[in-house]
Design a protein around this motif. Structure first.
Motif, PDB file in Angstrom:
ATOM      1  N   GLU A   1      -0.706  -5.874 -19.489  1.00 18.68           N
ATOM      2  CA  GLU A   1      -2.061  -5.790 -19.835  1.00 18.68           C
ATOM      3  C   GLU A   1      -2.455  -4.530 -20.944  1.00 18.68           C
TER       4      GLU A   1
ATOM      5  N   MET B   1       1.341  -5.507  -9.311  1.00 16.39           N
ATOM      6  CA  MET B   1       0.298  -5.199  -9.989  1.00 16.39           C
ATOM      7  C   MET B   1       0.391  -4.209 -10.951  1.00 16.39           C
TER       8      MET B   1
ATOM      9  N   ASP C   1      -3.308 -12.474 -16.613  1.00 14.45           N
ATOM     10  CA  ASP C   1      -4.799 -12.472 -15.877  1.00 14.45           C
ATOM     11  C   ASP C   1      -4.809 -13.189 -14.511  1.00 14.45           C
TER      12      ASP C   1
ATOM     13  N   ARG D   1      -3.204 -11.228 -11.879  1.00 14.94           N
ATOM     14  CA  ARG D   1      -4.085 -10.066 -11.287  1.00 14.94           C
ATOM     15  C   ARG D   1      -5.044 -10.732 -10.375  1.00 14.94           C
TER      16      ARG D   1
ATOM     17  N   VAL E   1       1.805  -5.831 -13.982  1.00 11.63           N
ATOM     18  CA  VAL E   1       0.802  -6.726 -14.681  1.00 11.63           C
ATOM     19  C   VAL E   1      -0.035  -5.732 -15.341  1.00 11.63           C
ATOM     20  N   THR E   2      -0.416  -4.589 -14.906  1.00  5.47           N
ATOM     21  CA  THR E   2      -1.333  -3.604 -15.511  1.00  5.47           C
ATOM     22  C   THR E   2      -0.668  -3.215 -16.783  1.00  5.47           C
TER      23      THR E   2
END
Length: 734
Positions: A623, A616, A587, A590, A619-620
């Motif tokens: 997640e 990113m 989080d 991001r 990161v995605t």
């Protein structure tokens, strides 16, 4: 000299309109008449992939070309782009101008022509080329290749002569008909003299005036400007009595050429003496210029600086000078034909060399102040300013190279503009100028040494280790002999950059530590110094010391906030996001990457943006949204060819990419993963960044998982690359 104005508006501030490079210019007044010509021109564009509008200067070629392009824009899936070449004097810059017009940001070491061909190959696009006469041979050769290699490309050219290529349809643009000319004269006159209209009393003289001016729009515009103070009868009388001698320019000259010269000469004669003097002196500018530049360059004997504004306003009133509002503030421009006329008068006075020197001195000073202001809250404003001044900066370098004994000034200017080449996405043109100015034999003074380390820096970012080592070693050796500790520090720093991008992390850390120590001894603090810290943090982080990397970048972040620096900040945020992700805080990563992407997009920094996009994507995936991660990787895949070798061919830089693909393929399977890549490949950078900042597709559920352990050390350090690796954008390669 006086310090240039520093309160120009930010290109990215609230309410500031922005225009894409190469977009069609907005119409500042209505388009009058020409319905038949536009219809015919549209039919010719349907028939041929190359149509050239030709005609005398001032006949309206540019206006007709841009009007038909705007009317037909929806027919082309990839739109319409326009390139204006009148301010380009060096044929070697032709391809760079087209790259700019197409909004490309390729900073690899490959020729710009390769970039153009690859970009246009699969696109259905109309390219409008204006003002190419002085570059006709180079332009014709380039257009021939683009049309051959890009089968869906169409070209609409506007100039005083055809390109003479196979398949070219030439469209000779005639002067306006009597009725259209009357309408244009009346409408433009009403704009400067409210209430003006054609009546039974003035219609005959207006018609005769239009006939005497051969219906040439530029001549009519100039005549309309005089109707502010004179009647149509008075204008016609003055044209008759006072400018008969200006109608002849040689036995072989076309009548319309003579008529246009008559119109301009007539306007010149009606100017007050100080207006004529300013008109002549303004001819040394290329492209746009601002008031402070005019006051410094043109003020002096016969024209005190404090009177320049009033005199300039007089030229604006008479339509000799045009006002243009841009991201860099209020600017002014002279039409090319008007500028050429002024240059002839300036040459006749014998004052050209002095004015060119003053022009050069002003832009040397401007570049110096902009370099200082780059490390300040005005960084975005500086970017807009130097972009708008680029034609004048080019002319200043050309003037220095053409003047005996002044090549060192061109070297100073090319080196001082490092922030333009590196920070504003112009590596390729920067390499052109740096190579060019360093061909001149000059002493190894501070100017030459600076140009050498900037050349080395640009070569590193272009993936040219041989060129980088050559320039940097020469700079280091000569700086050592000359005891120039500043140039020596920068040469050591750039050698550290080269070691970093070739995965020699031990050597990179040694050199960057050395450079930072030298900077501290010098008291040096600027964007370059901050980038050295960020590069050191990356080297430290790649070896697993996340705390050390984060501590360095937090310090950089504080300095950036204190000084208003944004460009280097975007890279510090990238490193902090890298550390946050490995600490199982996607989080936070991001949030940091979102800010980094927003800054990168504002500066048109392709390299920083694509690096942040790659991270990113990981990161995605962490997640829990593997499908969106694949889309972002696909978007990055589309961008990398314009940057250079994907992820620099570096095992260290490639770690997040590899881990993201592993997670996404495991979650989705090969088919859906490949489908996501293809979907992302249809997104350009702006669309991809907008998607990220909006949080991805609305409503997509995410199932976060823990970050699957720290990224592994790639192992043994690679040997420095002997082949060319490529990169681009403003920042250093970590």
């Amino acid at each position: 000299m006086r310090r240039p104005q520093r309160s120009f508006p930010s290109p990215h501030g609230p309410g500031t309109p922005t225009a894409a490079p190469g977009g069609l210019p907005a119409e500042l007044n209505s388009f009058v008449g020409r319905e038949n010509e536009l219809a015919d021109l549209g039919r010719r564009l349907d028939e041929s992939r190359l149509v050239t509008v030709v005609g005398v200067g001032g006949v309206g070629k540019t206006r007709c070309a841009t009007k038909i392009a705007a009317l037909m824009e929806k027919r082309y899936c990839d739109g319409v782009r326009m390139v204006e070449l009148s301010a380009i004097h060096d044929p070697e810059l032709l391809e760079h101008a087209l790259v700019d017009a197409l909004g490309l940001t390729d900073h690899t070491s490959r020729p710009p022509r390769t970039t153009l061909v690859e970009h246009l190959a699969g696109r259905q696009l109309l390219l409008v080329i204006d003002g190419f006469e002085h570059l006709v041979d180079a332009c014709a050769e380039l257009v021939r290749e683009l049309l051959r290699r890009a089968p869906q490309l169409r070209v609409l050219a506007a100039g005083r002569l055809p390109l003479e290529l196979d398949g070219e349809l030439t469209f000779p643009l005639a002067p306006m008909t009597d009725e259209d000319a009357m309408l244009l004269l009346a409408e433009r006159a009403a704009a400067v003299r409210p209430g003006f209209r054609l009546t039974d009393r003035n219609r005959a003289s207006a018609r005769e005036l239009c006939r005497r001016l051969d219906g040439i729009p530029l001549a009519l515009e100039l005549a309309a400007g005089r109707l502010r103070a004179l009647s149509t009868e008075q204008v016609l009388q003055r044209l008759d009595d006072r400018f008969r001698l200006l109608t002849g320019s040689g036995r072989g000259a076309l009548a319309r050429h003579q008529t246009l010269r008559t119109a301009i000469g007539w306007s010149h004669e009606l100017c007050a003496p100080e207006q004529r003097l300013l008109w002549a002196r303004l001819s040394v500018f290329a492209g746009q210029f601002d008031l402070e530049a005019v006051e410094y360059v043109c003020g002096g004997v016969g024209l005190p600086a404090e009177s320049v504004l009033d005199v300039l306003c007089g030229l604006l009133t008479q339509s000799v000078v045009v006002r243009e509002d841009s991201a860099a503030g209020t600017r002014y421009r002279m039409l090319d034909t008007v500028r050429e006329y002024g240059a002839e008068w300036l040459a006749a006075t014998g004052d050209t060399d002095r004015l060119r020197r003053r022009h050069r001195d002003w832009f040397l000073g401007l570049a110096t102040w902009c370099e200082l202001d780059w490390f300040s809250p005005r960084q975005g404003e500086v970017a807009a300013r130097v972009e708008s001044e680029l034609p004048n900066l080019r002319r200043a370098m050309e003037s220095s190279l053409e003047s005996p004994g002044e090549a060192h000034l061109a070297q100073y200017l090319a080196g001082t503009l490092w922030f333009l080449w590196v920070g504003c996405g112009r590596l390729s043109e920067g390499r052109h100028w740096l190579d060019h100015v360093l061909e001149e034999e000059t002493p190894y003074d501070s100017s030459r040494l600076k140009a050498l380390w900037v050349l080395g820096h640009v070569a590193v970012l272009q993936g040219d280790p041989v060129g980088a080592i050559s320039a940097l070693q020469e700079c280091r050796d000569e700086a050592d002999r000359a005891d120039d500790s500043t140039a020596l520090a920068y040469a050591v720093h750039r050698m550290g950059c080269l070691a970093l991008v070739t995965d020699d992390m031990v050597r990179a850390q040694e050199l960057l530590d050395d450079a930072l120590g030298r900077y501290r001894e010098l008291g040096e603090l600027n964007s370059n110094v901050l980038m050295a810290q960020i590069e050191l943090a990356m080297a430290v982080g790649f070896h697993g010391d996340l705390d050390g990397a984060a501590a360095i970048c937090e310090e950089v972040r504080e300095i950036c906030e204190d000084h208003g620096e944004r460009w280097a900040l975007s890279y510090a945020l990238y490193v902090l996001a890298f550390a946050a992700l490995q600490r199982d805080r996607p989080d936070r990563a991001r949030e940091l990457l979102g800010e980094s992407l927003a800054i990168g997009r504002a500066f048109h920094d392709l390299l920083g943006s694509v690096l942040a996009l790659e991270l990113m994507a990981l990161v995605t995936a962490v997640e829990g949204d593997a499908a969106e991660a694949a889309v972002l990787q696909g978007a990055a895949d589309r961008i990398w060819p314009s940057v250079g070798l994907p992820l620099f061919g570096s095992a260290y830089y490639g770690q997040p990419r590899v881990r993201c693909e592993q997670l996404a393929r495991r979650e989705l399977g090969d088919g859906p993963y490949e489908s996501g890549l293809r979907a992302g490949g249809r997104l350009d950078l702006d669309a991809a960044v907008a998607r990220v900042l909006a949080g991805g597709p609305a409503g997509r559920p995410r199932t976060p998982e823990r970050f699957p352990g720290p990224l592994p050390d790639p192992g043994e350090t690679r040997r420095p690359a002997t082949s060319r690796t490529t990169g681009r954008g403003g920042p250093e390669r970590w």
